[in-house]
Design a protein around this motif. Structure first.
Motif, PDB file in Angstrom:
ATOM      1  N   ILE A   1     -51.915  10.908  33.231  1.00  0.00           N
ATOM      2  CA  ILE A   1     -51.702  11.752  34.469  1.00  0.00           C
ATOM      3  C   ILE A   1     -51.012  12.749  34.250  1.00  0.00           C
ATOM      4  O   ILE A   1     -51.192  14.019  34.604  1.00  0.00           O
ATOM      5  CB  ILE A   1     -51.310  10.900  35.678  1.00  0.00           C
ATOM      6  CG1 ILE A   1     -51.298  11.767  36.816  1.00  0.00           C
ATOM      7  CG2 ILE A   1     -49.893  10.329  35.115  1.00  0.00           C
ATOM      8  CD1 ILE A   1     -52.793  12.041  37.596  1.00  0.00           C
ATOM      9  N   LEU A   2     -49.946  12.583  33.228  1.00  0.00           N
ATOM     10  CA  LEU A   2     -48.980  13.527  32.956  1.00  0.00           C
ATOM     11  C   LEU A   2     -49.647  14.712  31.968  1.00  0.00           C
ATOM     12  O   LEU A   2     -49.415  16.091  32.047  1.00  0.00           O
ATOM     13  CB  LEU A   2     -47.758  13.221  32.409  1.00  0.00           C
ATOM     14  CG  LEU A   2     -46.796  12.451  33.368  1.00  0.00           C
ATOM     15  CD1 LEU A   2     -45.532  12.086  32.355  1.00  0.00           C
ATOM     16  CD2 LEU A   2     -46.249  13.300  34.538  1.00  0.00           C
ATOM     17  N   THR A   3     -50.352  14.367  31.159  1.00  0.00           N
ATOM     18  CA  THR A   3     -51.273  15.329  30.223  1.00  0.00           C
ATOM     19  C   THR A   3     -51.924  16.116  31.263  1.00  0.00           C
ATOM     20  O   THR A   3     -52.345  17.473  30.993  1.00  0.00           O
ATOM     21  CB  THR A   3     -51.940  14.559  29.290  1.00  0.00           C
ATOM     22  OG1 THR A   3     -51.261  13.674  28.279  1.00  0.00           O
ATOM     23  CG2 THR A   3     -52.771  15.452  28.244  1.00  0.00           C
TER      24      THR A   3
ATOM     25  N   LEU B   1     -53.186  21.355  33.857  1.00  0.00           N
ATOM     26  CA  LEU B   1     -53.466  22.023  34.933  1.00  0.00           C
ATOM     27  C   LEU B   1     -52.547  23.007  35.353  1.00  0.00           C
ATOM     28  O   LEU B   1     -52.640  24.318  35.996  1.00  0.00           O
ATOM     29  CB  LEU B   1     -53.595  21.266  36.319  1.00  0.00           C
ATOM     30  CG  LEU B   1     -54.799  20.296  36.480  1.00  0.00           C
ATOM     31  CD1 LEU B   1     -54.687  19.217  37.485  1.00  0.00           C
ATOM     32  CD2 LEU B   1     -56.076  20.988  36.507  1.00  0.00           C
ATOM     33  N   LEU B   2     -51.327  22.737  34.927  1.00  0.00           N
ATOM     34  CA  LEU B   2     -50.315  23.762  35.074  1.00  0.00           C
ATOM     35  C   LEU B   2     -50.204  24.932  34.124  1.00  0.00           C
ATOM     36  O   LEU B   2     -49.951  26.007  34.687  1.00  0.00           O
ATOM     37  CB  LEU B   2     -48.803  23.129  34.825  1.00  0.00           C
ATOM     38  CG  LEU B   2     -48.252  22.287  35.985  1.00  0.00           C
ATOM     39  CD1 LEU B   2     -46.999  21.337  35.586  1.00  0.00           C
ATOM     40  CD2 LEU B   2     -48.166  22.846  37.212  1.00  0.00           C
ATOM     41  N   ILE B   3     -50.683  24.851  32.865  1.00  0.00           N
ATOM     42  CA  ILE B   3     -50.983  25.830  32.086  1.00  0.00           C
ATOM     43  C   ILE B   3     -52.107  26.780  32.621  1.00  0.00           C
ATOM     44  O   ILE B   3     -52.024  27.815  32.549  1.00  0.00           O
ATOM     45  CB  ILE B   3     -51.238  25.122  30.413  1.00  0.00           C
ATOM     46  CG1 ILE B   3     -50.121  24.479  29.751  1.00  0.00           C
ATOM     47  CG2 ILE B   3     -52.153  26.361  29.600  1.00  0.00           C
ATOM     48  CD1 ILE B   3     -50.662  23.692  28.576  1.00  0.00           C
ATOM     49  N   ILE B   4     -53.077  26.203  32.899  1.00  0.00           N
ATOM     50  CA  ILE B   4     -54.263  26.843  33.556  1.00  0.00           C
ATOM     51  C   ILE B   4     -53.986  27.593  34.854  1.00  0.00           C
ATOM     52  O   ILE B   4     -54.390  28.732  34.788  1.00  0.00           O
ATOM     53  CB  ILE B   4     -55.549  25.944  33.766  1.00  0.00           C
ATOM     54  CG1 ILE B   4     -55.996  25.280  32.464  1.00  0.00           C
ATOM     55  CG2 ILE B   4     -56.676  26.610  34.487  1.00  0.00           C
ATOM     56  CD1 ILE B   4     -57.084  24.219  32.550  1.00  0.00           C
ATOM     57  N   GLY B   5     -53.086  27.046  35.440  1.00  0.00           N
ATOM     58  CA  GLY B   5     -52.623  27.645  36.855  1.00  0.00           C
ATOM     59  C   GLY B   5     -51.819  28.698  36.336  1.00  0.00           C
ATOM     60  O   GLY B   5     -52.082  29.673  37.320  1.00  0.00           O
ATOM     61  N   GLY B   6     -50.910  28.615  35.354  1.00  0.00           N
ATOM     62  CA  GLY B   6     -49.964  29.758  35.146  1.00  0.00           C
ATOM     63  C   GLY B   6     -51.037  31.031  34.530  1.00  0.00           C
ATOM     64  O   GLY B   6     -50.500  32.068  34.923  1.00  0.00           O
ATOM     65  N   VAL B   7     -51.941  30.438  33.814  1.00  0.00           N
ATOM     66  CA  VAL B   7     -52.818  31.991  33.187  1.00  0.00           C
ATOM     67  C   VAL B   7     -53.714  32.443  34.545  1.00  0.00           C
ATOM     68  O   VAL B   7     -53.751  33.791  34.531  1.00  0.00           O
ATOM     69  CB  VAL B   7     -53.832  31.286  32.318  1.00  0.00           C
ATOM     70  CG1 VAL B   7     -54.871  32.097  32.075  1.00  0.00           C
ATOM     71  CG2 VAL B   7     -53.163  30.816  31.123  1.00  0.00           C
ATOM     72  N   VAL B   8     -53.960  31.737  35.418  1.00  0.00           N
ATOM     73  CA  VAL B   8     -54.790  32.287  36.528  1.00  0.00           C
ATOM     74  C   VAL B   8     -53.600  33.331  37.396  1.00  0.00           C
ATOM     75  O   VAL B   8     -54.016  34.134  37.804  1.00  0.00           O
ATOM     76  CB  VAL B   8     -55.224  31.116  37.463  1.00  0.00           C
ATOM     77  CG1 VAL B   8     -55.716  31.592  38.641  1.00  0.00           C
ATOM     78  CG2 VAL B   8     -56.347  30.504  36.846  1.00  0.00           C
ATOM     79  N   ILE B   9     -52.338  32.617  37.519  1.00  0.00           N
ATOM     80  CA  ILE B   9     -51.556  33.391  38.313  1.00  0.00           C
ATOM     81  C   ILE B   9     -51.145  34.889  37.511  1.00  0.00           C
ATOM     82  O   ILE B   9     -51.190  35.978  38.310  1.00  0.00           O
ATOM     83  CB  ILE B   9     -50.301  32.603  38.701  1.00  0.00           C
ATOM     84  CG1 ILE B   9     -50.277  31.650  39.596  1.00  0.00           C
ATOM     85  CG2 ILE B   9     -48.961  33.523  38.965  1.00  0.00           C
ATOM     86  CD1 ILE B   9     -49.266  30.430  39.590  1.00  0.00           C
ATOM     87  N   LEU B  10     -51.028  34.610  36.180  1.00  0.00           N
ATOM     88  CA  LEU B  10     -50.836  35.828  35.549  1.00  0.00           C
ATOM     89  C   LEU B  10     -51.893  37.061  35.733  1.00  0.00           C
ATOM     90  O   LEU B  10     -51.731  38.127  35.856  1.00  0.00           O
ATOM     91  CB  LEU B  10     -50.612  35.389  33.815  1.00  0.00           C
ATOM     92  CG  LEU B  10     -49.280  35.144  33.746  1.00  0.00           C
ATOM     93  CD1 LEU B  10     -49.263  34.619  32.377  1.00  0.00           C
ATOM     94  CD2 LEU B  10     -48.180  36.287  33.759  1.00  0.00           C
ATOM     95  N   ASN B  11     -52.986  36.330  35.508  1.00  0.00           N
ATOM     96  CA  ASN B  11     -54.385  37.299  35.944  1.00  0.00           C
ATOM     97  C   ASN B  11     -54.297  37.810  37.146  1.00  0.00           C
ATOM     98  O   ASN B  11     -54.460  39.057  37.239  1.00  0.00           O
ATOM     99  CB  ASN B  11     -55.618  36.660  35.364  1.00  0.00           C
ATOM    100  CG  ASN B  11     -55.985  36.414  34.026  1.00  0.00           C
ATOM    101  OD1 ASN B  11     -56.148  37.616  33.633  1.00  0.00           O
ATOM    102  ND2 ASN B  11     -56.270  35.332  33.507  1.00  0.00           N
ATOM    103  N   THR B  12     -54.113  37.165  38.197  1.00  0.00           N
ATOM    104  CA  THR B  12     -54.249  37.520  39.347  1.00  0.00           C
ATOM    105  C   THR B  12     -53.136  38.605  39.792  1.00  0.00           C
ATOM    106  O   THR B  12     -53.267  39.725  40.329  1.00  0.00           O
ATOM    107  CB  THR B  12     -54.004  36.410  40.403  1.00  0.00           C
ATOM    108  OG1 THR B  12     -54.811  35.480  40.303  1.00  0.00           O
ATOM    109  CG2 THR B  12     -54.203  36.771  41.806  1.00  0.00           C
ATOM    110  N   SER B  13     -51.818  38.432  39.214  1.00  0.00           N
ATOM    111  CA  SER B  13     -50.892  39.313  39.776  1.00  0.00           C
ATOM    112  C   SER B  13     -51.072  40.447  38.876  1.00  0.00           C
ATOM    113  O   SER B  13     -50.726  41.681  39.301  1.00  0.00           O
ATOM    114  CB  SER B  13     -49.598  38.733  39.216  1.00  0.00           C
ATOM    115  OG  SER B  13     -49.493  38.497  37.724  1.00  0.00           O
TER     116      SER B  13
END
Length: 116
Positions: free
Chosen positions: A86-88, A93-105
Motif C-alpha cells: 500500500i505504501l508503494t 500516486l504521490l509522484i504522479i500527482g506531483g507531476v500532474v500539479i507541475l504540469n497544471t501550474s
C-alpha cells in the motif's frame, strides 16, 4: 513546445530502457545489457537536453524523473516481482500527482519566472 514533449517522452523511454538494462547487467558483468544501459541513458540525456529548448528545466526534469521512477517501479513489480504494498502504491500516486500539479501550474501560468 510539442516537439519538446516528444523529446521528453523519448528521454523517459530511454531512461526506463537503460534502468531495465542496469538490472539485467548484473553489476556490469553481462556485456549486452551493460551496453544497453549506456545506450539507453545516452539517449535519455540527449533527448532530455533537446526537450529543454522548449520546456522549462524544473518541469522537464520533474516529469522525466517522476514518470521514469513510477514506470520503472511498475516494471520491477511486473518483471522481477519486486514487493508492492500500500505504501508503494501511495508513493507512486504521490509522484504522479506531483507531476500532474507541475504540469497544471505551468500550463495555467502560475509558475513565475525570476526577473533578471
Amino acid at each position: 513546445m510539442r516537439n519538446g514533449y516528444i523529446y521528453l517522452t523519448i528521454a523517459i523511454l530511454g531512461e526506463i530502457f537503460g534502468t531495465t538494462m542496469l538490472k539485467l547487467s548484473d553489476g556490469f558483468s553481462n556485456l549486452l545489457p551493460a551496453l544497453g544501459l549506456i545506450i539507453g541513458m545516452g539517449l535519455a540525456f540527449y533527448f532530455l537536453s533537446l526537450s529543454l529548448k522548449t520546456i522549462p528545466l524544473s518541469l522537464a526534469y520533474a516529469v522525466w524523473s517522476g514518470v521514469g521512477t513510477a514506470l520503472t517501479a511498475l516494471i520491477g513489480v511486473l518483471l522481477w516481482n519486486d514487493p508492492f504494498g500500500i505504501l508503494t502504491g501511495v508513493g507512486l500516486l504521490l509522484i504522479i500527482g506531483g507531476v500532474v500539479i507541475l504540469n497544471t501550474s505551468n500550463a495555467s501560468g502560475t509558475v513565475q519566472e525570476s526577473s533578471k
